[in-house]
Every structure is written in structure tokens, then in C-alpha cells.
Design an enzyme around this catalytic site. Structure first.
Site, mmCIF file in Angstrom:
data_model
loop_
_atom_site.group_PDB
_atom_site.id
_atom_site.type_symbol
_atom_site.label_atom_id
_atom_site.label_comp_id
_atom_site.label_asym_id
_atom_site.label_seq_id
_atom_site.Cartn_x
_atom_site.Cartn_y
_atom_site.Cartn_z
ATOM 1 N N ALA A 1 4.094 -43.726 -31.439
ATOM 2 C CA ALA A 1 3.732 -42.992 -30.231
ATOM 3 C C ALA A 1 4.043 -43.892 -29.044
ATOM 4 O O ALA A 1 4.062 -45.122 -29.185
ATOM 5 C CB ALA A 1 2.253 -42.632 -30.277
ATOM 6 N N GLY B 1 3.151 -43.434 -35.188
ATOM 7 C CA GLY B 1 3.489 -42.006 -35.181
ATOM 8 C C GLY B 1 4.797 -41.705 -35.883
ATOM 9 O O GLY B 1 5.006 -40.579 -36.355
ATOM 10 N N GLU C 1 -1.337 -49.407 -35.703
ATOM 11 C CA GLU C 1 -2.231 -49.014 -34.596
ATOM 12 C C GLU C 1 -3.378 -49.978 -34.352
ATOM 13 O O GLU C 1 -3.804 -50.165 -33.203
ATOM 14 C CB GLU C 1 -2.798 -47.604 -34.849
HETATM 15 N N1 COA Z 1 6.177 -47.057 -27.299
HETATM 16 C C1 COA Z 1 6.847 -47.236 -26.146
HETATM 17 N N2 COA Z 1 7.960 -47.994 -26.034
HETATM 18 C C2 COA Z 1 8.397 -48.586 -27.151
HETATM 19 C C3 COA Z 1 7.754 -48.451 -28.389
HETATM 20 C C4 COA Z 1 6.585 -47.629 -28.438
HETATM 21 N N3 COA Z 1 5.926 -47.405 -29.570
HETATM 22 N N4 COA Z 1 8.422 -49.171 -29.308
HETATM 23 C C5 COA Z 1 9.453 -49.738 -28.677
HETATM 24 N N5 COA Z 1 9.443 -49.400 -27.350
HETATM 25 C C6 COA Z 1 10.383 -49.784 -26.304
HETATM 26 C C7 COA Z 1 10.175 -51.233 -25.888
HETATM 27 O O1 COA Z 1 9.121 -51.332 -24.947
HETATM 28 C C8 COA Z 1 11.524 -51.536 -25.283
HETATM 29 O O2 COA Z 1 11.598 -50.965 -23.989
HETATM 30 P P1 COA Z 1 12.244 -51.816 -22.765
HETATM 31 O O3 COA Z 1 13.663 -52.104 -23.202
HETATM 32 O O4 COA Z 1 12.162 -50.868 -21.613
HETATM 33 O O5 COA Z 1 11.408 -53.040 -22.653
HETATM 34 C C9 COA Z 1 12.486 -50.759 -26.184
HETATM 35 O O6 COA Z 1 11.700 -49.755 -26.811
HETATM 36 C C10 COA Z 1 13.097 -51.623 -27.257
HETATM 37 O O7 COA Z 1 12.051 -52.226 -27.993
HETATM 38 P P2 COA Z 1 11.954 -53.809 -28.279
HETATM 39 O O8 COA Z 1 10.531 -54.144 -28.510
HETATM 40 O O9 COA Z 1 12.677 -54.552 -27.210
HETATM 41 O O10 COA Z 1 12.793 -53.898 -29.639
HETATM 42 P P3 COA Z 1 12.672 -55.023 -30.765
HETATM 43 O O11 COA Z 1 13.794 -54.781 -31.692
HETATM 44 O O12 COA Z 1 12.518 -56.351 -30.168
HETATM 45 O O13 COA Z 1 11.275 -54.702 -31.530
HETATM 46 C C11 COA Z 1 9.677 -53.280 -32.618
HETATM 47 C C12 COA Z 1 11.156 -53.523 -32.271
HETATM 48 C C13 COA Z 1 9.602 -51.914 -33.312
HETATM 49 C C14 COA Z 1 9.149 -54.363 -33.568
HETATM 50 C C15 COA Z 1 8.836 -53.284 -31.331
HETATM 51 O O14 COA Z 1 9.464 -52.437 -30.376
HETATM 52 C C16 COA Z 1 7.429 -52.779 -31.520
HETATM 53 O O15 COA Z 1 6.578 -53.488 -32.036
HETATM 54 N N6 COA Z 1 7.141 -51.526 -31.070
HETATM 55 C C17 COA Z 1 5.833 -50.947 -31.146
HETATM 56 C C18 COA Z 1 5.467 -50.552 -32.537
HETATM 57 C C19 COA Z 1 4.087 -49.964 -32.591
HETATM 58 O O16 COA Z 1 3.091 -50.606 -32.408
HETATM 59 N N7 COA Z 1 4.030 -48.643 -32.856
HETATM 60 C C20 COA Z 1 2.823 -47.935 -33.027
HETATM 61 C C21 COA Z 1 2.427 -47.234 -31.796
HETATM 62 S S1 COA Z 1 0.927 -46.333 -32.071
#
Ligand code: COA
Length: 275
Positions: free
Chosen positions: A81, A126, A149
Site C-alpha cells: 500500500a 498490500g 506492515e
Molecule cells: N509506498 C509508497 N512508495 C513506495 C513504496 C510503498 N509501499 N514502495 C516503494 N515506494 C517508492 C519509493 O519511495 C521510491 O520512490 P522515490 O523514487 O520517489 O523515492 C520508489 O518507490 C522506488 O523505491 P526504492 O525504495 O527506491 O527501491 P529499492 O529497490 O531501493 O527498495 C523496497 C525496494 C521494496 C525494498 C522498498 O521500496 C521498500 O521497502 N518499500 C516498502 C515496502 C513496504 O513496507 N510495503 C508495505 C506497505 S504496507
């Protein structure tokens, strides 16, 4: 089904910005397209996905969807999400958001055709919940899945606590949800969260092959099997078996049952019509 509805990215409700829908015969492929944010689910993406699946449910004489594949564009299936949008929510907005996620999950889960999640990369929060609402999951080598989460101070809100529990059992679900750990596609395979792992370049083709195979089977029978498998899960065994017997009996007298059995006896292949 109009010509407009068959074009990628166009639904009966208008142009979709974050979702592309392709139709090839009875198989639909739905692709989530917000790659710059790793396909994170905000209300707009949830709304478009819901509209796209509602379109696929619309009656279409002779051209109905019999199986679908759900995947993501870029390096993620869905990285969760949208955290930036959730950060500003109060409890009322969060409940509305969770309800929208549940509506989408329920729509996919109760669709009369199977939906295969082709998890091409991150399926977190999500994203994992969306994949769990699908009938089963194929994953690409290198994909990561999880319910992180608790790292954000919340819990899964789009059905993860319940669907993960039912998919992988209470011990594995608790471990994943309490730890917030990401697991590899291979680990997900070993606990039954995903059905198969393929090289990334093959994932979509393998998912579509399976969808095509399902679409060639009796559509009323596949829909009945999906309904009984889903409803039976929340019934006791005797009631679930009775549900199965009734659904089995109801298929007798359908054109498809006649076609299927006559084709077998004539050593030919049935061309099912979904009636
Ligand atoms: N919500 C909003 N934005 C998100 C997102 C999320 N769940 N997951 C990734 N993004 C965005 C990042 O903020 C980034 O945006 P920016 O370029 O404007 O800064 C873009 O997507 C790329 O993500 P980034 O973190 O730079 O990629 P990465 O390869 O370094 O890491 C993940 C990938 C998946 C490990 C990392 O993005 C992450 O931990 N995301 C959240 C996962 C999470 O907690 N999900 C559960 C939500 S309830």
C-alpha cells in the site's frame, strides 16, 4: 464486449492510467503500471484495478473471460500500500482505504474465473495480499514476498492476516506477519505461498499457458470448483461436502457437461460453450 474495451488501458469507465488490460481470446492479462513507485497501491490504483476487474466480469456472449493473469510492470509486482499516502491518514480514512482493498480482494476471489498472480518482483504488504486474493501464485526467480506492515507500526489491512493464514497455515503466517521479514520466491515455494518459480523472462508466458489451459476446460465447471473451494473453506467438512455434491449435480444437464462427456466417449476434444 466492445472494441474499445479490448484495447489495453481502456475500460468501460474510461482510460486507465495505472492499469493495462489485454484480452487474447478468453484470457485476460491485467498489468499494474506505476513502476516509479514500485506499483504501490494508492486509492487511484485500487479504484482502477477494481474497475478493470468489474469490466472483466461483464457478460460477453461468446467472448467471456475464463481465466486471468495479474502482474506488475517493472521490478515489482506491488511493493505494498502507498506509504506516503497512508502516513497522512486518520482511522476513518484508513478504514475507507482498507475497505477499498478488501473490495478489490473480494472481487478477484469471487470472480467466476480463476486469476493467477504472476509475481514478477516485490510482492510486499498490500502486494502480497493482492496476490493472495488470486487463486494461486507463480513467482519469478528473485521475487521477494512478505507482510512488512509491523515495521511501519500497523498490520496487514487488505486481507493478509486471514488469507495468508489459510494459504500457508497458522504457524508460517504468524512468523511472517510478526517478523515482517521478506522471503525469497524459493522460500515462498517451500511453504506453499507460491505454486511455482520460473526465470523472470518466462514467468508471464508460463502464467498465460496455465490460464489458456484453464480457459479450455468447462467454464461452468471451473467456476463451480472455484466457488466450492472458496465457500467450503469456511464450512465444516460435512457442510462443505454437501455444497460440493449440490454443485456437482447442478452441472448435469448443462450443455458443457453433455459436450464434455460426449467428446470423451467419441475420443475427441470438447469445445465448451459456457452454458
Ligand atoms: N509506498 C509508497 N512508495 C513506495 C513504496 C510503498 N509501499 N514502495 C516503494 N515506494 C517508492 C519509493 O519511495 C521510491 O520512490 P522515490 O523514487 O520517489 O523515492 C520508489 O518507490 C522506488 O523505491 P526504492 O525504495 O527506491 O527501491 P529499492 O529497490 O531501493 O527498495 C523496497 C525496494 C521494496 C525494498 C522498498 O521500496 C521498500 O521497502 N518499500 C516498502 C515496502 C513496504 O513496507 N510495503 C508495505 C506497505 S504496507
Amino acid at each position: 464486449m466492445t472494441a474499445q474495451e479490448q484495447q489495453p488501458g481502456i475500460s468501460a469507465r474510461g482510460t486507465l492510467q495505472f492499469v493495462a488490460v489485454e484480452r487474447a481470446g478468453h484470457v485476460a492479462t491485467v498489468t499494474i503500471q506505476r513502476p516509479d513507485k514500485l506499483n504501490a497501491l494508492n486509492p487511484a490504483v485500487l479504484g482502477e484495478l477494481t474497475a478493470a476487474f468489474r469490466d472483466l466480469l461483464a457478460p460477453a456472449e461468446g467472448n467471456e473471460v475464463r481465466a486471468a493473469v495479474l502482474t506488475g510492470a517493472g521490478k515489482a509486482f506491488v511493493a505494498g500500500a502507498d506509504i506516503a499516502e497512508m502516513a497522512a491518514m486518520n482511522s476513518i480514512a484508513a478504514k475507507r482505504f482498507a475497505d477499498a482493498g478488501h473490495r478489490l480482494g473480494d472481487l478477484i476471489e469471487t470472480a467466476p474465473f480463476p486469476v493467477i498472480a504472476a509475481v514478477n518482483g516485490f510482492a510486499l504488504g498490500g502486494g502480497c495480499e493482492l496476490a493472495l486474493a488470486c487463486d494461486f501464485i507463480y513467482a519469478a526467480e528473485g521475487a521477494k514476498l512478505g507482510q512488512p506492515e509491523v515495521n511501519l507500526g500497523v498490520i496487514p489491512g487488505f486481507g493478509g492476516t486471514q488469507r495468508l493464514l489459510r494459504r500457508v497455515g497458522p504457524g508460517r503466517a504468524r512468523e511472517l506477519i510478526y517478523s515482517g521479514d521478506m522471503i525469497t520466491a524459493e522460500q515462498a515455494l517451500s511453504i506453499g505461498l507460491v505454486n511455482a518459480v520460473f526465470p523472470a523472462t518466462e514467468l508471464l508466458a508460463r502464467a498465460r499457458d496455465t490460464a489458456l489451459k484453464i480457459a479450455s476446460r468447462g467454464p461452468l465447471a471451473v467456476a463451480a470448483a472455484k466457488r466450492v473451494l472458496l465457500r467450503g473453506e469456511s464450512l465444516d467438512l460435512a457442510a462443505a461436502n454437501e455444497l460440493e455434491a449440490q454443485a456437482f449435480a447442478a452441472l448435469f444437464g448443462s450443455d458443457d457437461q453433455q459436450l464434455g462427456m460426449k467428446a470423451f466417449l467419441a475420443k475427441s476434444q470438447a469445445a465448451f460453450i459456457g452454458k
